[in-house]
Write a protein that holds these residues in place. Structure first.
Motif, PDB file in Angstrom:
ATOM      1  N   THR A 220      45.364  32.904  62.359  1.00 18.23           N
ATOM      2  CA  THR A 220      45.023  34.273  61.954  1.00 18.23           C
ATOM      3  C   THR A 220      44.332  34.182  60.606  1.00 18.23           C
ATOM      4  O   THR A 220      44.921  33.711  59.628  1.00 18.23           O
ATOM      5  CB  THR A 220      46.265  35.170  61.840  1.00 18.23           C
ATOM      6  N   GLN A 221      43.067  34.611  60.558  1.00 21.74           N
ATOM      7  CA  GLN A 221      42.317  34.577  59.307  1.00 21.74           C
ATOM      8  C   GLN A 221      42.800  35.699  58.385  1.00 21.74           C
ATOM      9  O   GLN A 221      43.175  36.775  58.843  1.00 21.74           O
ATOM     10  CB  GLN A 221      40.822  34.758  59.585  1.00 21.74           C
ATOM     11  N   PRO A 222      42.773  35.454  57.055  1.00 25.39           N
ATOM     12  CA  PRO A 222      43.158  36.530  56.130  1.00 25.39           C
ATOM     13  C   PRO A 222      42.141  37.664  56.162  1.00 25.39           C
ATOM     14  O   PRO A 222      40.930  37.427  56.233  1.00 25.39           O
ATOM     15  CB  PRO A 222      43.179  35.829  54.769  1.00 25.39           C
ATOM     16  N   GLY A 223      42.619  38.889  56.120  1.00 24.33           N
ATOM     17  CA  GLY A 223      41.735  40.056  56.136  1.00 24.33           C
ATOM     18  C   GLY A 223      41.368  40.519  54.740  1.00 24.33           C
ATOM     19  O   GLY A 223      41.794  39.955  53.732  1.00 24.33           O
ATOM     20  N   ASP A 224      40.559  41.569  54.677  1.00 24.86           N
ATOM     21  CA  ASP A 224      40.117  42.125  53.404  1.00 24.86           C
ATOM     22  C   ASP A 224      41.222  42.963  52.766  1.00 24.86           C
ATOM     23  O   ASP A 224      42.243  43.275  53.392  1.00 24.86           O
ATOM     24  CB  ASP A 224      38.873  42.998  53.617  1.00 24.86           C
ATOM     25  N   ALA A 225      41.007  43.321  51.506  1.00 24.34           N
ATOM     26  CA  ALA A 225      41.977  44.152  50.785  1.00 24.34           C
ATOM     27  C   ALA A 225      41.316  44.695  49.532  1.00 24.34           C
ATOM     28  O   ALA A 225      40.153  44.391  49.234  1.00 24.34           O
ATOM     29  CB  ALA A 225      43.219  43.345  50.420  1.00 24.34           C
ATOM     30  N   THR A 226      42.060  45.493  48.801  1.00 27.61           N
ATOM     31  CA  THR A 226      41.638  45.922  47.466  1.00 27.61           C
ATOM     32  C   THR A 226      42.432  45.120  46.446  1.00 27.61           C
ATOM     33  O   THR A 226      43.431  44.465  46.775  1.00 27.61           O
ATOM     34  CB  THR A 226      41.859  47.426  47.271  1.00 27.61           C
ATOM     35  N   GLY A 227      41.986  45.156  45.200  1.00 27.89           N
ATOM     36  CA  GLY A 227      42.605  44.363  44.152  1.00 27.89           C
ATOM     37  C   GLY A 227      44.110  44.579  44.071  1.00 27.89           C
ATOM     38  O   GLY A 227      44.571  45.704  43.917  1.00 27.89           O
ATOM     39  N   GLY A 228      44.866  43.496  44.181  1.00 27.10           N
ATOM     40  CA  GLY A 228      46.317  43.567  44.066  1.00 27.10           C
ATOM     41  C   GLY A 228      47.039  44.042  45.298  1.00 27.10           C
ATOM     42  O   GLY A 228      48.275  44.035  45.326  1.00 27.10           O
ATOM     43  N   ALA A 229      46.298  44.458  46.343  1.00 28.59           N
ATOM     44  CA  ALA A 229      46.934  44.944  47.577  1.00 28.59           C
ATOM     45  C   ALA A 229      46.998  43.810  48.601  1.00 28.59           C
ATOM     46  O   ALA A 229      46.157  42.904  48.606  1.00 28.59           O
ATOM     47  CB  ALA A 229      46.158  46.119  48.147  1.00 28.59           C
ATOM     48  N   ASN A 230      47.981  43.853  49.487  1.00 28.68           N
ATOM     49  CA  ASN A 230      48.171  42.801  50.479  1.00 28.68           C
ATOM     50  C   ASN A 230      47.023  42.753  51.481  1.00 28.68           C
ATOM     51  O   ASN A 230      46.517  43.800  51.911  1.00 28.68           O
ATOM     52  CB  ASN A 230      49.480  43.012  51.234  1.00 28.68           C
ATOM     53  N   PHE A 231      46.605  41.522  51.833  1.00 29.13           N
ATOM     54  CA  PHE A 231      45.570  41.360  52.857  1.00 29.13           C
ATOM     55  C   PHE A 231      46.026  42.025  54.159  1.00 29.13           C
ATOM     56  O   PHE A 231      47.212  42.093  54.458  1.00 29.13           O
ATOM     57  CB  PHE A 231      45.321  39.878  53.180  1.00 29.13           C
TER      58      PHE A 231
END
Length: 423
Positions: A220-231
């Motif tokens: 499972t590839q890591p997904g996107d996120a915002t700064g400091g938020a969980n992928f």
């Protein structure tokens, strides 16, 4: 009375495993050469068979006489050679030997795994790679030019490779494959196919087992996120053998890090980036990166080949979540402007400046006393998410800290400066 046998139609040979051009007819005769019509049975055999050679006839090798004559049909010899045939009568045990019958090597009519493949573990060379021989109908090796290709009979997502290549030209009729392996664990058969005639042969089952740990893979590839938020989603890394099969017996540790040097910080689980695999799978949770940017992650473990994720996660600026001093105030004499004026940013959970935020930031002495604290503008409106103060001073000498807050965005909380010394 019957005194001898005669090949009244002599046999004429052909190629290996193919019916004689002329199958023999044997007649029982008296001393004067007259056909003796008495009932009898004539059997046919190779006079001195070469090792492994066999004679067959569709009529059978024992044929009863009709009017003293036994007619054999569909006779053939498998191995290329020169033989004579012996006919023997049941009555009297008389025999007769034919002239030589030549069996030549024929055209290609079949393929045979003369060395069957023996499997191994996923992605590792077979214990025995296959050898395929092109043969005529009698099993004689045919040396004619050809190409033999090898494939998985039913691939179902698996891949077969050989260092020799999957298409091999036979040497003297024999195609020798080397360095063959299958990636996925399973039991499969191999199909060999000839360019000439399109003949095929299927091997017995070849077992590919799961091998020892050799590499890591992001399942499972890591997904996107915002700064400091969980992928979203969180990364999952499997411990695999050379063929990409998960080694379910593995319980080792896997470490995750930002690829290469980076000023950013990544944390998982929630404060360690090392996870112990369960049934060969390391599942990470609560992974996040503070600063915006586009990253790749590297999963590693001692002794195994590391793996780099695809170009994720992409960290973008999130919603306003906190305040941060990006320029600490530095004091000076009392009732005189600070030597360095404070600058406060409105940031997301990762500390990235929220440039769209234009609310006002208010400064105050953390523990107020008799002194006065003033600035040219307080609160100061943020421009591009940054509140830049000027003219700030404190009236009485002492050591202070200054608390920044945003009255219009209470959830942002407060941030306290370092010590400010006023002389």
């Amino acid at each position: 009375a019957l005194t001898h046998l005669v090949f009244t139609t002599p046999p004429v040979g052909s190629t290996g495993g193919v019916n004689f051009a002329t199958s023999p007819v044997v007649t029982g005769e008296d001393a004067g050469g007259n056909t003796v019509p008495t009932a009898n049975t004539i059997t046919l055999s190779l006079t001195a068979p070469a090792a492994g050679a066999a004679l067959t006839c569709t009529s059978g090798l024992a044929v009863g006489t009709t009017g003293g004559v036994s007619t054999f049909t569909g006779c053939k010899i498998d191995l290329a050679s020169s033989h004579t045939l012996t006919a023997t009568s049941t009555t009297g045990g008389f025999t007769v030997v034919s002239a030589a019958v030549t069996t030549a090597v024929g055209a290609i009519s079949q393929l045979v795994f003369t060395t069957p493949p023996v499997g191994s573990t996923g992605g590792s060379n077979f214990a025995t790679s296959p050898v395929v021989t092109q043969e005529d109908a009698g099993g004689n090796t045919v040396t004619a030019a050809n190409t033999i290709t090898l494939s998985l009979t039913a691939a179902s997502g698996a891949t077969l490779t050989c260092t020799s290549g999957l298409g091999v030209a036979p040497a003297l009729g024999v195609a020798t494959f080397t360095g063959c392996k299958v990636d996925l664990a399973s039991t499969r058969t191999l199909t060999a196919t000839s360019t000439t005639g399109g003949f095929t042969v299927v091997s017995a089952g070849v077992v590919t087992a799961v091998g020892a740990p050799a590499q890591l893979a992001f399942t499972t590839q890591p997904g996107d996120a915002t700064g400091g938020a969980n992928f979203a989603p969180q990364p999952v890394v499997a411990v695999q053998d050379l063929g990409g099969n998960t080694v379910t017996s593995d319980v080792g540790t896997v470490h995750l890090a930002i690829t290469g040097a980076s000023a950013s910080t990544m944390l998982c689980n929630p404060t360690t980036n090392t996870v112990t695999a369960a049934s060969g799978v390391a599942t990470f949770v609560a992974c996040h990166i503070d600063l915006q940017g586009s990253y790749t992650l590297t999963a590693s473990r001692a002794g195994l080949t590391s793996v780099v994720s695809v170009a994720h996660p992409v960290i973008s600026v999130g919603a306003a979540a906190a305040l941060k001093y990006i320029q600490q105030p530095v004091g000076g004499a009392h009732a005189v402007n600070f030597s360095v004026q404070p600058t406060v940013a409105i940031v997301d959970a990762g500390g990235n400046t929220v440039v769209s935020d234009v609310s006002g930031v208010l400064l105050a002495i953390t523990t107020p006393g008799a002194e006065s604290f003033t600035c040219s503008a307080n609160p100061q409106t943020a421009i591009g998410g940054v509140a830049t103060f000027g003219g700030c001073q404190i009236s009485i000498a002492g050591t202070y800290t200054i608390t920044a807050s945003d009255p219009t965005e209470v959830p942002l909380g407060t941030v306290v400066s370092g010590s400010v010394t006023i002389t």
